[in-house]
Design an enzyme around this catalytic site. Structure first.
Site, mmCIF file in Angstrom:
data_model
loop_
_atom_site.group_PDB
_atom_site.id
_atom_site.type_symbol
_atom_site.label_atom_id
_atom_site.label_comp_id
_atom_site.label_asym_id
_atom_site.label_seq_id
_atom_site.Cartn_x
_atom_site.Cartn_y
_atom_site.Cartn_z
ATOM 1 C CG ASN A 37 -1.876 -1.161 1.236
ATOM 2 O OD1 ASN A 37 -2.434 -1.525 0.208
ATOM 3 N ND2 ASN A 37 -2.077 -1.762 2.402
ATOM 4 C CG HIS A 124 -10.303 -2.767 7.660
ATOM 5 N ND1 HIS A 124 -9.883 -3.260 8.870
ATOM 6 C CD2 HIS A 124 -9.275 -2.965 6.789
ATOM 7 C CE1 HIS A 124 -8.647 -3.731 8.740
ATOM 8 N NE2 HIS A 124 -8.258 -3.560 7.492
ATOM 9 C CD GLU A 170 -12.877 0.150 4.045
ATOM 10 O OE1 GLU A 170 -12.110 0.106 3.062
ATOM 11 O OE2 GLU A 170 -13.091 -0.828 4.782
ATOM 12 C CB SER A 174 -8.804 -2.266 1.364
ATOM 13 O OG SER A 174 -9.609 -3.204 2.069
ATOM 14 C CG ASP A 199 -10.919 3.559 6.983
ATOM 15 O OD1 ASP A 199 -9.916 4.222 6.666
ATOM 16 O OD2 ASP A 199 -10.857 2.387 7.394
ATOM 17 C CG HIS A 202 -6.803 1.569 0.860
ATOM 18 N ND1 HIS A 202 -5.643 0.861 0.651
ATOM 19 C CD2 HIS A 202 -7.469 0.917 1.843
ATOM 20 C CE1 HIS A 202 -5.609 -0.182 1.460
ATOM 21 N NE2 HIS A 202 -6.702 -0.166 2.198
ATOM 22 C CE LYS A 232 -4.159 0.692 4.364
ATOM 23 N NZ LYS A 232 -3.993 0.797 5.842
#
Length: 387
Positions: A37, A124, A170, A174, A199, A202, A232
């Protein structure tokens, strides 16, 4: 009482995983990186290393020596939090040791007993664990389905609920590489007086002005809380929870994962702060990454390899667990580090290769990887993806 070995029940479960093709083992780093990541290749950057060396020369300790409420609260933590709050446009930021800890901390602490917590089904594991540990009623809602979120909110209110609703998502998922409909979710939160917890693990560093992420337009509002990981695209470790000051103060006073954990290393706070500065100073990293992301998806399309989304996370659905593992192994033999992702991390029947596009792999390497994937696919073509 059983007369077997103390270890038998654990061995049996490991044997069952092996029989299903799901036994995991640690692997070393080898081959071209298509799995990390470290999207902007900051983990080994000279600026981060120089910032940490300078901090060591100033006498900054490797460890914090205690929790933030004891002697572990270092100037480096507070400096990072101040910069993060300014950069992301929030009242306050709070630094945690990992994204997992931060997700767990927020969702096990802030939603109250009379509240409702709605989580996207692809949220997640840390979010799900936090929800289970918290006091609020929690429900999982169909992925990226704003109508399903609204149905649950309306039904809860119709029952006479008087608490506060929380929506946890998110911004970029992910394992599927797709984006959340943040504007629609924000509108939904406003209509139902809910709190939106996003979140950005990423997305931070990769998207938005100065790498502020996909939630930048909503930060600073009193019904928005955002998590930015430092592990990340920022190349270090830890995570920042950004939002209203009252939420951060409540976490400091009531959040057990914050109160009773040794504070993150001050050196990691230094690295994270330098990474945030790099995001502002070196926009060319994001520009070049975007070029490589586009090239990866166009190459996959040209070769008939269906992918999902259009982000730096490029999942190729294989289906059967062993087939995904064998395909990853073949790519490893060709010099590419691509990992197979299997249930329970992803749903049954959707074992996949999770290809991560980073600045560690140039355009030629991306082209080569997908050509090798095309040639290595055994028998039938990859399963259809979706955009």
């Amino acid at each position: 009482m059983s007369t077997g070995s103390y270890l038998d029940r654990y061995r049996l479960q490991l044997d069952e995983l092996a029989a299903k093709g799901r036994l995991r083992a640690l692997q070393g780093r080898s081959g071209r990186d298509f799995t990390s990541n470290d999207y902007l290749a900051l983990s080994g950057s000279e600026r981060l290393q120089a910032a940490v060396r300078a901090a060591l020369d100033r006498g900054t300790g490797v460890g914090a020596g205690g929790s933030r409420l004891l002697r572990g609260n270092a100037p480096e933590h507070e400096s990072l939090e101040s910069l993060a709050a300014t950069l992301f446009g929030s009242e306050r930021a709070l630094y945690f040791g990992s994204g997992y800890a931060a997700n767990f901390a927020v969702l096990s602490t802030l939603p109250q007993a009379e509240d409702l917590l709605l989580l996207d089904t692809l949220a997640h594991a840390s979010a799900n664990e936090g929800a289970r540990a918290g006091r609020a009623r929690s429900l999982r809602v169909a992925h990226n389905d704003t109508a399903a979120f609204e149905h649950q909110l309306a039904a809860w209110r119709a029952q006479g609920a008087t608490g506060r609703a929380w929506i946890a998502v998110e911004s970029l998922y992910s394992m599927d590489g797709d984006f959340a409909p943040l504007q629609e979710l924000m509108d939904l939160a406003d209509r139902y007086e809910a709190i939106l917890f996003i979140d950005e693990a990423h997305a931070t560093g990769v998207y938005g002005t100065d790498g502020r992420g996909l939630a930048a337009a909503f930060e600073g509002r009193d019904n928005v809380l955002v998590l930015h990981t430092c592990s990340k695209a920022l190349g270090g470790s830890g995570a920042l929870v950004c939002g209203p000051r009252i939420f951060c103060d409540f976490l400091i006073n009531r959040c057990r994962p914050f109160i009773y954990a040794t504070a993150p290393s001050p050196l990691m706070a230094v690295a994270a702060q330098e990474a945030l500065q790099i995001l502002r100073d070196e926009p060319e990293r994001r520009i070049e990454l975007a070029r490589r992301i586009d090239h990866a998806h166009r190459t996959a399309d040209r070769l008939g390899i269906p992918t999902r989304g259009h982000s730096q996370i490029v999942p190729v659905i294989v289906g059967e667990d062993r087939a995904a593992v064998e395909l990853a192994a073949e790519l490893a033999r060709q010099g590419f580090d691509v990992r197979a992702i299997r249930p329970p991390t992803v749903p049954e029947g959707t074992a996949r290769l999770r290809i991560a596009i980073t600045l560690h792999a140039d355009l030629a390497s991306i082209e080569h990887l997908f050509s090798m994937l095309h040639d290595a696919w055994p028998g039938t073509r990859p399963q259809d993806g979706h955009s």
